[in-house]
Design a protein around this motif. Structure first.
Motif, mmCIF file in Angstrom:
data_model
loop_
_atom_site.group_PDB
_atom_site.id
_atom_site.type_symbol
_atom_site.label_atom_id
_atom_site.label_comp_id
_atom_site.label_asym_id
_atom_site.label_seq_id
_atom_site.Cartn_x
_atom_site.Cartn_y
_atom_site.Cartn_z
ATOM 1 N N ASP A 118 8.789 -5.937 6.699
ATOM 2 C CA ASP A 118 9.655 -5.190 5.788
ATOM 3 C C ASP A 118 8.840 -4.098 5.099
ATOM 4 O O ASP A 118 8.226 -3.280 5.756
ATOM 5 N N ASN A 119 8.819 -4.096 3.764
ATOM 6 C CA ASN A 119 8.069 -3.080 3.024
ATOM 7 C C ASN A 119 6.812 -3.661 2.389
ATOM 8 O O ASN A 119 6.469 -3.360 1.250
ATOM 9 N N SER A 120 6.123 -4.496 3.116
ATOM 10 C CA SER A 120 4.860 -5.058 2.634
ATOM 11 C C SER A 120 4.030 -5.485 3.832
ATOM 12 O O SER A 120 4.507 -5.526 4.970
ATOM 13 N N TYR A 121 2.770 -5.797 3.556
ATOM 14 C CA TYR A 121 1.876 -6.321 4.578
ATOM 15 C C TYR A 121 1.632 -7.795 4.276
ATOM 16 O O TYR A 121 1.411 -8.169 3.121
ATOM 17 N N GLN A 122 1.683 -8.636 5.313
ATOM 18 C CA GLN A 122 1.573 -10.077 5.126
ATOM 19 C C GLN A 122 0.540 -10.661 6.078
ATOM 20 O O GLN A 122 0.365 -10.185 7.204
ATOM 21 N N VAL A 123 -0.133 -11.718 5.617
ATOM 22 C CA VAL A 123 -0.989 -12.513 6.495
ATOM 23 C C VAL A 123 -1.006 -13.936 5.956
ATOM 24 O O VAL A 123 -1.053 -14.156 4.741
ATOM 25 N N ASN A 124 -0.917 -14.915 6.840
ATOM 26 C CA ASN A 124 -0.962 -16.331 6.482
ATOM 27 C C ASN A 124 -2.224 -16.954 7.045
ATOM 28 O O ASN A 124 -2.510 -16.821 8.247
ATOM 29 N N LEU A 125 -2.969 -17.641 6.196
ATOM 30 C CA LEU A 125 -4.200 -18.310 6.613
ATOM 31 C C LEU A 125 -3.954 -19.809 6.633
ATOM 32 O O LEU A 125 -3.401 -20.374 5.689
ATOM 33 N N GLU A 126 -4.387 -20.456 7.700
ATOM 34 C CA GLU A 126 -4.221 -21.901 7.823
ATOM 35 C C GLU A 126 -5.546 -22.549 8.191
ATOM 36 O O GLU A 126 -6.475 -21.902 8.713
ATOM 37 N N ASN A 127 -5.632 -23.849 7.891
ATOM 38 C CA ASN A 127 -6.765 -24.684 8.287
ATOM 39 C C ASN A 127 -8.101 -24.194 7.733
ATOM 40 O O ASN A 127 -9.137 -24.316 8.393
ATOM 41 N N LEU A 128 -8.093 -23.639 6.531
ATOM 42 C CA LEU A 128 -9.352 -23.303 5.878
ATOM 43 C C LEU A 128 -9.974 -24.571 5.304
ATOM 44 O O LEU A 128 -9.291 -25.427 4.759
ATOM 45 N N ASP A 129 -11.286 -24.681 5.431
ATOM 46 C CA ASP A 129 -11.985 -25.827 4.858
ATOM 47 C C ASP A 129 -11.880 -25.793 3.338
ATOM 48 O O ASP A 129 -11.713 -24.729 2.727
ATOM 49 N N SER A 130 -11.969 -26.964 2.735
ATOM 50 C CA SER A 130 -11.921 -27.013 1.276
ATOM 51 C C SER A 130 -13.136 -26.318 0.685
ATOM 52 O O SER A 130 -14.215 -26.290 1.277
ATOM 53 N N PHE A 172 0.848 -1.194 0.000
ATOM 54 C CA PHE A 172 0.000 0.000 0.000
ATOM 55 C C PHE A 172 0.878 1.237 0.000
ATOM 56 O O PHE A 172 1.800 1.373 0.800
ATOM 57 N N LEU A 173 0.599 2.153 -0.953
ATOM 58 C CA LEU A 173 1.370 3.378 -1.120
ATOM 59 C C LEU A 173 0.531 4.586 -0.758
ATOM 60 O O LEU A 173 -0.704 4.579 -0.912
ATOM 61 N N ASP A 174 1.186 5.639 -0.283
ATOM 62 C CA ASP A 174 0.465 6.874 0.016
ATOM 63 C C ASP A 174 0.263 7.677 -1.266
ATOM 64 O O ASP A 174 0.574 7.218 -2.370
ATOM 65 N N SER A 175 -0.260 8.895 -1.139
ATOM 66 C CA SER A 175 -0.585 9.702 -2.319
ATOM 67 C C SER A 175 0.656 10.095 -3.120
ATOM 68 O O SER A 175 0.553 10.437 -4.300
ATOM 69 N N ASN A 176 1.833 10.041 -2.488
ATOM 70 C CA ASN A 176 3.085 10.326 -3.192
ATOM 71 C C ASN A 176 3.764 9.049 -3.680
ATOM 72 O O ASN A 176 4.926 9.069 -4.071
ATOM 73 N N TYR A 177 3.026 7.949 -3.627
ATOM 74 C CA TYR A 177 3.511 6.639 -4.052
ATOM 75 C C TYR A 177 4.747 6.211 -3.270
ATOM 76 O O TYR A 177 5.676 5.627 -3.811
ATOM 77 N N LYS A 178 4.721 6.522 -1.983
ATOM 78 C CA LYS A 178 5.722 6.019 -1.049
ATOM 79 C C LYS A 178 5.048 4.997 -0.142
ATOM 80 O O LYS A 178 3.857 5.090 0.147
ATOM 81 N N PHE A 179 5.811 3.999 0.291
ATOM 82 C CA PHE A 179 5.222 2.958 1.116
ATOM 83 C C PHE A 179 4.657 3.548 2.400
ATOM 84 O O PHE A 179 5.330 4.290 3.112
ATOM 85 N N ASP A 180 3.412 3.207 2.693
ATOM 86 C CA ASP A 180 2.717 3.722 3.869
ATOM 87 C C ASP A 180 2.703 2.635 4.940
ATOM 88 O O ASP A 180 1.922 1.682 4.867
#
Length: 671
Positions: A550-562, A516-524
């Protein structure tokens, strides 16, 4: 102690005595008792002071015993639990840990492995995939001597990675086979090959390999299904003499979007394991193909590497041509690579405002390039230089992770100082160990136009190096694909970008990566992102927050039903959203085997001069290792230089002697 050091010590004694004598006895007629004491203090302090400068050392030799290292690799994957062998495996492991004689002879190191390898502190048999090749390779790199045996406790069933039975390793491997080696009648889909992309109205190939294990002739039916509707079928006839077959067919891509297919082979009447009777795949159907043009006057391996990397994505087609021989309209191509341009590029480079990449090198005509007002110029010399790459973790134009750029071979370019206008650098140039502020790969944006420049030739070496590191071209090809995808698009730069796969197995971790970048296209890094995941079958909704990494947002999902899922990534408090979908298959890859793989484990043992053991032969293995005379305790002579003096105490003693001498002289009125 060396003889020269002894000579220095003798000289130090003489110097101390001489200085003391000249100060207290020379030209003195009377020598009272206190003069002798002062002489002694002075001589001793001078001697100690010189001794401190000499710093005599004693060479000390000690003997140390080194046990041979025994590495024990324990399979921690779910397949052990699925075959109900976890108690047996734990019993075998305890036998090794309880044997005192084995521990006296070997330095035993225990590791557990599934998709990765780690220290065997606890074993839960929850590994989602099995990579035996990786486990053996990692231990090989740690134990770099062929006198370090490896015990492999496993069912021998591998789901990812290279074939471990062909690994090049000098360490003898002793597999202990876990599970039933009896071969049951079984029919399975062993391989499914299909392109990731196709185009509306085009046919796309599907290749399916089927393997039969049994002792009679059987009839089976292969079907390909889309949303439960059969779109292809074929009758199969297999026997002990004709155990495998490959079916090739072409299906039609009817509409744009992501489509899911399921390939199924009918089960046998007495088949024990039916998990491997089906496989699924996804296909992304696109409206049109991206046409890429590469213009070059030189023959270079870079051209082939770029072509293969770009065309690894089936939605792209590459044409390579010389500027003087190219007769088409350059505007027919969505993306152009100008490879080492010179004056013959004038009809094309000067007319192209956007969507291109310039690659420079030793054949680049910098006189011509400097006059084009491209946002950069170079005060070049006639010499060339090798430039290594340094990854810029603050690059925010698009998502691109470090794929090991620092370890790639250097690129070659003309040496000189660079002048650049406003740009974003993904890679910086590094000369030797010195990282510069000069970009190696720079991206430029001027209004609606965007283009990039790679300063250096030899990128084909990067593709080869990436294959050596990962046994795959995937990361390098994805890196080139990201450049092409960003530069070939005419869409306005997005402030929110999300990366996620289309298809997952039931036991896989689902990773969302967002930028996600701000209005100046810098990492927010102040934003708060969430992903809302909806199961389209049950309408169950779950919401997960992203974490900053680091310079990103992360999320890991586990044990989701098929099932099929749709997702929405949103920025809290703002209107930015990204939507998409993915599918979780009801398929655990660790359940596709119903017996241990005796053949591959035995092949591994024979190749490494080891021996295969069954699960009830652990005592035989232990006794064999104990009595094997090739594994011996080795002795090494350790030579160390130790100082004979402690300089802190000696310095304190010198200060004390001089202080006593001064106070005594003061007391006697000699000062």
């Amino acid at each position: 102690m060396q003889s020269i050091t002894l000579l220095y010590i003798v000289l130090a004694v003489l110097i101390g005595v001489i200085i003391g004598y000249f100060q207290y006895f020379f030209k003195e007629k009377n020598t009272p008792k206190h003069t002798v004491i002062l002489f002694f203090l002075k001589s001793l302090s001078i001697f100690f002071l010189i001794l401190l400068l000499i710093n005599p050392k004693l060479i000390k030799t000690t003997t140390e015993n080194y046990k041979p290292v025994l590495s024990v690799l324990v399979d921690d994957s779910y397949s052990i639990k699925y075959l109900k062998q976890q108690e047996l495996q734990q019993k075998i492991l305890n036998s090794f840990k309880a044997n005192a004689t084995l521990k006296d002879k070997f330095d035993i190191q225990y590791f557990k492995f599934s998709e990765a390898i780690s220290v065997a502190d606890s074993i839960g048999f929850n590994g989602k995939q099995t990579n035996i090749y990786n486990a053996l390779s990692r231990v090989k790199s740690i134990q770099n001597t062929h006198k370090s045996p490896i015990i492999l406790i496993s069912d021998g069933n591998q789901t990812i990675g290279n074939d471990y039975s062909y690994i090049n390793i000098k360490n003898p491997v002793y597999p202990v086979i876990i599970g039933d080696t009896t071969k049951f009648e079984d029919i399975a889909i062993t391989q499914l090959n299909v392109n990731k992309y196709s185009y509306v109205g085009n046919n796309f190939p599907v290749e399916v390999s089927v393997l039969y294990n049994g002792n009679k002739t059987i009839d089976a039916q292969l079907g390909v299904y889309k949303k439960g509707v059969k779109v292809f079928s074929k009758a199969l006839k297999l026997s002990p003499n004709n155990k495998s077959t490959t079916i090739n067919t072409n299906l039609t891509a009817t509409s744009k979007g992501i489509h899911y297919y399921n390939v199924v082979v009918s089960k046998l009447p007495n088949e024990k394991n039916t998990v491997n009777n089906s496989k699924s795949f996804s296909l992304e159907v696109l409206d049109e193909q991206v046409k890429v043009l590469v213009l070059s006057n030189v023959l270079h391996p870079d051209l082939g590497a770029l072509k293969k990397a770009i065309e690894s994505n089936q939605q792209r087609k590459v044409t390579i041509a010389k500027p003087t021989a190219f007769k088409e309209n350059i505007d027919n191509y969505q993306f152009v690579i100008f490879y080492q341009p010179d004056r013959t590029f004038a009809n094309y480079l000067s007319k192209r405002d956007s969507n291109y990449l310039i690659v420079t090198g030793k054949n680049t005509d910098w006189n011509y390039v400097n006059r084009l007002s491209l946002g950069f110029t170079k005060s070049y010399t006639g010499q060339t230089e090798d430039y290594n790459a340094a990854y810029n973790a603050n690059f925010l134009t698009f998502l691109q992770k470090d794929i090991g750029f620092d370890d790639f071979p250097p690129l070659k370019d003309v040496f000189g100082a660079m002048n650049l206008e406003e740009h974003q650098a993904l890679l910086y140039q590094k000369i030797g160990a010195i990282e510069t502020e000069t970009p190696m790969l720079a991206f430029f944006e001027k209004g609606e136009n965007k283009y990039a420049t790679l300063f250096g030739e030899g990128i084909w070496k990067w593709r080869a190096a990436n294959f050596r590191q990962q046994n795959s071209f995937e990361y390098f090809d994805a890196f080139v694909g990201n450049i092409v995808q960003y530069l070939s698009s005419n869409e306005k730069r997005n402030r929110l970008n999300v990366s996620v796969k289309n298809l997952y197995l039931a036991n896989e971790i689902i990773n969302f990566s967002a930028l996600f970048l701000d209005s100046n296209y810098k990492f927010d890094n102040r934003a708060s992102l969430t992903v809302k995941v909806t199961n389209t079958n049950t309408n169950t909704v779950k919401e997960y927050p992203f974490s900053l990494a680091d310079n990103s947002y992360q999320v890991n999902l586990e044990n989701l039903d098929s099932g099929e899922y749709k997702y929405t990534v949103s920025v809290n408090g703002q209107s930015f959203k990204k939507t998409g979908k993915f599918k979780v298959l009801d398929y655990n890859i660790e359940e596709q085997f119903n017996s241990a793989n005796y053949y591959k484990l035995n092949q591994l043992a024979l190749k490494t001069n080891g021996k295969l053991f069954f699960s009830n032969q652990e005592e035989e293995l232990i006794n064999g290792l104990i009595n094997d005379k090739q594994y011996k305790i080795t002795q090494k002579l350790i030579t160390k230089e130790e100082s004979l003096i402690n300089w802190k105490w000696l310095l304190l003693l010198i200060a004390g002697l001089l202080a006593i001498e001064w106070f005594l002289r003061k007391y006697l009125g000699k000062i």
